[in-house]
Design a protein around this motif. Sequence first.
Motif, PDB file in Angstrom:
ATOM      1  N   GLU A  84       0.730  -1.210   0.029  1.00 54.41           N
ATOM      2  CA  GLU A  84      -0.189   0.074  -0.012  1.00 54.41           C
ATOM      3  C   GLU A  84       1.007   1.218  -0.105  1.00 54.41           C
ATOM      4  O   GLU A  84       1.795   1.236   0.574  1.00 54.41           O
ATOM      5  N   ASN A  85       0.398   2.170  -0.568  1.00 54.29           N
ATOM      6  CA  ASN A  85       0.909   3.697  -0.584  1.00 54.29           C
ATOM      7  C   ASN A  85       0.959   3.933   0.861  1.00 54.29           C
ATOM      8  O   ASN A  85      -0.237   4.141   1.475  1.00 54.29           O
ATOM      9  N   GLU A  86       2.279   4.519   1.373  1.00 50.06           N
ATOM     10  CA  GLU A  86       2.228   4.938   2.899  1.00 50.06           C
ATOM     11  C   GLU A  86       1.548   6.006   3.123  1.00 50.06           C
ATOM     12  O   GLU A  86       0.749   6.047   4.358  1.00 50.06           O
ATOM     13  N   ALA A  87       1.713   6.895   2.303  1.00 49.67           N
ATOM     14  CA  ALA A  87       1.057   8.283   2.471  1.00 49.67           C
ATOM     15  C   ALA A  87      -0.522   8.004   2.691  1.00 49.67           C
ATOM     16  O   ALA A  87      -1.253   8.651   3.701  1.00 49.67           O
ATOM     17  N   LEU A  88      -0.954   7.359   1.562  1.00 48.25           N
ATOM     18  CA  LEU A  88      -2.742   7.065   1.703  1.00 48.25           C
ATOM     19  C   LEU A  88      -2.921   5.975   2.826  1.00 48.25           C
ATOM     20  O   LEU A  88      -4.014   6.542   3.405  1.00 48.25           O
ATOM     21  N   ARG A  89      -2.238   5.436   3.104  1.00 47.65           N
ATOM     22  CA  ARG A  89      -2.220   4.278   4.336  1.00 47.65           C
ATOM     23  C   ARG A  89      -2.441   5.202   5.665  1.00 47.65           C
ATOM     24  O   ARG A  89      -3.462   5.083   6.456  1.00 47.65           O
ATOM     25  N   ALA A  90      -1.479   6.190   5.732  1.00 44.78           N
ATOM     26  CA  ALA A  90      -1.496   7.312   7.132  1.00 44.78           C
ATOM     27  C   ALA A  90      -2.678   8.182   7.047  1.00 44.78           C
ATOM     28  O   ALA A  90      -3.467   8.271   7.959  1.00 44.78           O
ATOM     29  N   VAL A  91      -3.299   8.501   5.890  1.00 40.22           N
ATOM     30  CA  VAL A  91      -4.711   9.119   5.808  1.00 40.22           C
ATOM     31  C   VAL A  91      -5.680   8.298   6.357  1.00 40.22           C
ATOM     32  O   VAL A  91      -6.415   8.857   7.360  1.00 40.22           O
ATOM     33  N   LEU A  92      -5.803   7.054   5.974  1.00 48.20           N
ATOM     34  CA  LEU A  92      -6.966   6.148   6.279  1.00 48.20           C
ATOM     35  C   LEU A  92      -6.744   5.800   7.810  1.00 48.20           C
ATOM     36  O   LEU A  92      -7.897   5.839   8.656  1.00 48.20           O
ATOM     37  N   LYS A  93      -5.593   5.843   8.233  1.00 48.59           N
ATOM     38  CA  LYS A  93      -5.030   5.401   9.556  1.00 48.59           C
ATOM     39  C   LYS A  93      -5.521   6.769  10.464  1.00 48.59           C
ATOM     40  O   LYS A  93      -6.329   6.697  11.451  1.00 48.59           O
ATOM     41  N   GLY A  94      -5.373   7.780   9.913  1.00 45.66           N
ATOM     42  CA  GLY A  94      -5.609   9.247  10.829  1.00 45.66           C
ATOM     43  C   GLY A  94      -7.261   9.222  10.741  1.00 45.66           C
ATOM     44  O   GLY A  94      -7.705   9.729  11.709  1.00 45.66           O
ATOM     45  N   LEU A  95      -8.006   8.854   9.866  1.00 46.13           N
ATOM     46  CA  LEU A  95      -9.474   8.892   9.700  1.00 46.13           C
ATOM     47  C   LEU A  95      -9.979   7.680  10.657  1.00 46.13           C
ATOM     48  O   LEU A  95     -11.322   7.858  10.750  1.00 46.13           O
ATOM     49  N   GLY A  96      -9.306   6.646  10.961  1.00 45.91           N
ATOM     50  CA  GLY A  96      -9.961   5.791  11.800  1.00 45.91           C
ATOM     51  C   GLY A  96     -10.813   4.852  10.850  1.00 45.91           C
ATOM     52  O   GLY A  96     -11.506   4.206  11.342  1.00 45.91           O
ATOM     53  N   ILE A  97     -10.515   4.618   9.683  1.00 49.00           N
ATOM     54  CA  ILE A  97     -10.858   3.770   8.670  1.00 49.00           C
ATOM     55  C   ILE A  97     -10.022   2.922   8.108  1.00 49.00           C
ATOM     56  O   ILE A  97      -8.798   2.977   7.808  1.00 49.00           O
ATOM     57  N   THR A  98     -10.645   1.652   8.057  1.00 50.00           N
ATOM     58  CA  THR A  98      -9.767   0.392   7.597  1.00 50.00           C
ATOM     59  C   THR A  98     -10.260   0.132   6.110  1.00 50.00           C
ATOM     60  O   THR A  98     -11.335  -0.238   5.950  1.00 50.00           O
ATOM     61  N   VAL A  99      -9.267   0.385   5.239  1.00 50.99           N
ATOM     62  CA  VAL A  99      -9.485  -0.081   3.914  1.00 50.99           C
ATOM     63  C   VAL A  99      -8.158  -0.649   3.474  1.00 50.99           C
ATOM     64  O   VAL A  99      -7.107  -0.155   3.714  1.00 50.99           O
ATOM     65  N   ASP A 100      -8.320  -1.931   2.871  1.00 48.31           N
ATOM     66  CA  ASP A 100      -7.048  -2.514   2.184  1.00 48.31           C
ATOM     67  C   ASP A 100      -6.982  -2.206   0.771  1.00 48.31           C
ATOM     68  O   ASP A 100      -7.831  -2.199  -0.142  1.00 48.31           O
ATOM     69  N   LEU A 101      -5.970  -0.899   0.604  1.00 42.42           N
ATOM     70  CA  LEU A 101      -5.654  -0.450  -0.501  1.00 42.42           C
ATOM     71  C   LEU A 101      -5.423  -1.514  -1.642  1.00 42.42           C
ATOM     72  O   LEU A 101      -5.585  -1.198  -2.788  1.00 42.42           O
ATOM     73  N   ARG A 102      -4.712  -2.461  -1.357  1.00 47.29           N
ATOM     74  CA  ARG A 102      -4.217  -3.654  -2.254  1.00 47.29           C
ATOM     75  C   ARG A 102      -5.494  -4.355  -2.772  1.00 47.29           C
ATOM     76  O   ARG A 102      -5.647  -4.674  -3.994  1.00 47.29           O
ATOM     77  N   VAL A 103      -6.541  -4.460  -2.083  1.00 47.82           N
ATOM     78  CA  VAL A 103      -7.736  -4.939  -2.440  1.00 47.82           C
ATOM     79  C   VAL A 103      -8.583  -4.023  -3.648  1.00 47.82           C
ATOM     80  O   VAL A 103      -9.248  -4.329  -4.523  1.00 47.82           O
ATOM     81  N   LEU A 104      -8.595  -2.786  -2.975  1.00 52.71           N
ATOM     82  CA  LEU A 104      -9.177  -1.737  -3.974  1.00 52.71           C
ATOM     83  C   LEU A 104      -8.441  -1.868  -5.229  1.00 52.71           C
ATOM     84  O   LEU A 104      -9.034  -1.812  -6.305  1.00 52.71           O
ATOM     85  N   HIS A 105      -7.087  -1.948  -5.136  1.00 49.44           N
ATOM     86  CA  HIS A 105      -6.309  -1.994  -6.382  1.00 49.44           C
ATOM     87  C   HIS A 105      -6.739  -3.305  -7.415  1.00 49.44           C
ATOM     88  O   HIS A 105      -6.857  -3.082  -8.458  1.00 49.44           O
ATOM     89  N   ALA A 106      -7.022  -4.136  -6.796  1.00 53.73           N
ATOM     90  CA  ALA A 106      -7.378  -5.520  -7.311  1.00 53.73           C
ATOM     91  C   ALA A 106      -8.588  -5.530  -8.062  1.00 53.73           C
ATOM     92  O   ALA A 106      -8.713  -5.920  -9.029  1.00 53.73           O
ATOM     93  N   THR A 107      -9.519  -4.949  -6.996  1.00 48.78           N
ATOM     94  CA  THR A 107     -11.023  -5.055  -7.577  1.00 48.78           C
ATOM     95  C   THR A 107     -10.934  -3.956  -9.017  1.00 48.78           C
ATOM     96  O   THR A 107     -11.761  -4.261  -9.699  1.00 48.78           O
ATOM     97  N   TYR A 108     -10.280  -2.827  -8.775  1.00 51.18           N
ATOM     98  CA  TYR A 108     -10.133  -2.099  -9.949  1.00 51.18           C
ATOM     99  C   TYR A 108      -9.849  -2.511 -11.244  1.00 51.18           C
ATOM    100  O   TYR A 108     -10.321  -2.665 -12.421  1.00 51.18           O
ATOM    101  N   PHE A 109      -8.423  -3.349 -11.014  1.00 46.82           N
ATOM    102  CA  PHE A 109      -7.825  -3.785 -12.251  1.00 46.82           C
ATOM    103  C   PHE A 109      -8.301  -5.444 -12.836  1.00 46.82           C
ATOM    104  O   PHE A 109      -8.395  -5.579 -13.996  1.00 46.82           O
TER     105      PHE A 109
END
Length: 161
Positions: free
Chosen positions: A31-56
């Motif tokens: 996962e992109n670390e900066a975007l991971r830090a955004v989600l952590k700051g928001l208190g939201i759990t999203v697997d960016l790798r899964v989003l990437h795989a879903t899209y592609f």
Amino acid sequence: MTTIPARDFSLAVSMSDFVVWLGDGDNDFSENEALRAVLKGLGITVDLRVLHATYFHSTLVGNGDVYVYRSDKNSKNVFAIDLYRDLTDQMDIVSFAVGCDEHCLSVVRSNLRKFFDEASCQVHYEEASYSSRLRHMIDPTTYPVIIEESGYVQQMHDLHV
């Protein structure tokens, strides 16, 4: 004079910027670390790798829904992403929006800016005290939406994590 802080963000980048490639294999990415830090700051759990795989791997060209993630139903902290794949898009551009409360604003702002500044395809970055793009994405009354170019009926998936 009182200033109203920007707590809403709207971005458009290539989906490939959501991950960082570590090797040549199909799954050699993190996962992109900066975007991971955004989600952590928001208190939201999203697997960016899964989003990437879903899209592609699971979203056909001319298809794609909007996914809204919140830590709980009434939270101001929200991450919304539009995974629609445009018929003529060769850069795999996705748009997403973030809303946050004052407690995580500095972490969210600095990491979103870092993410965008390091993105390979910088299409759009906006900070606002009120983002109509964010409000439209998270408003369930605006769905379903028929995408004119493809006829796809786009749905919103509101996920509380």
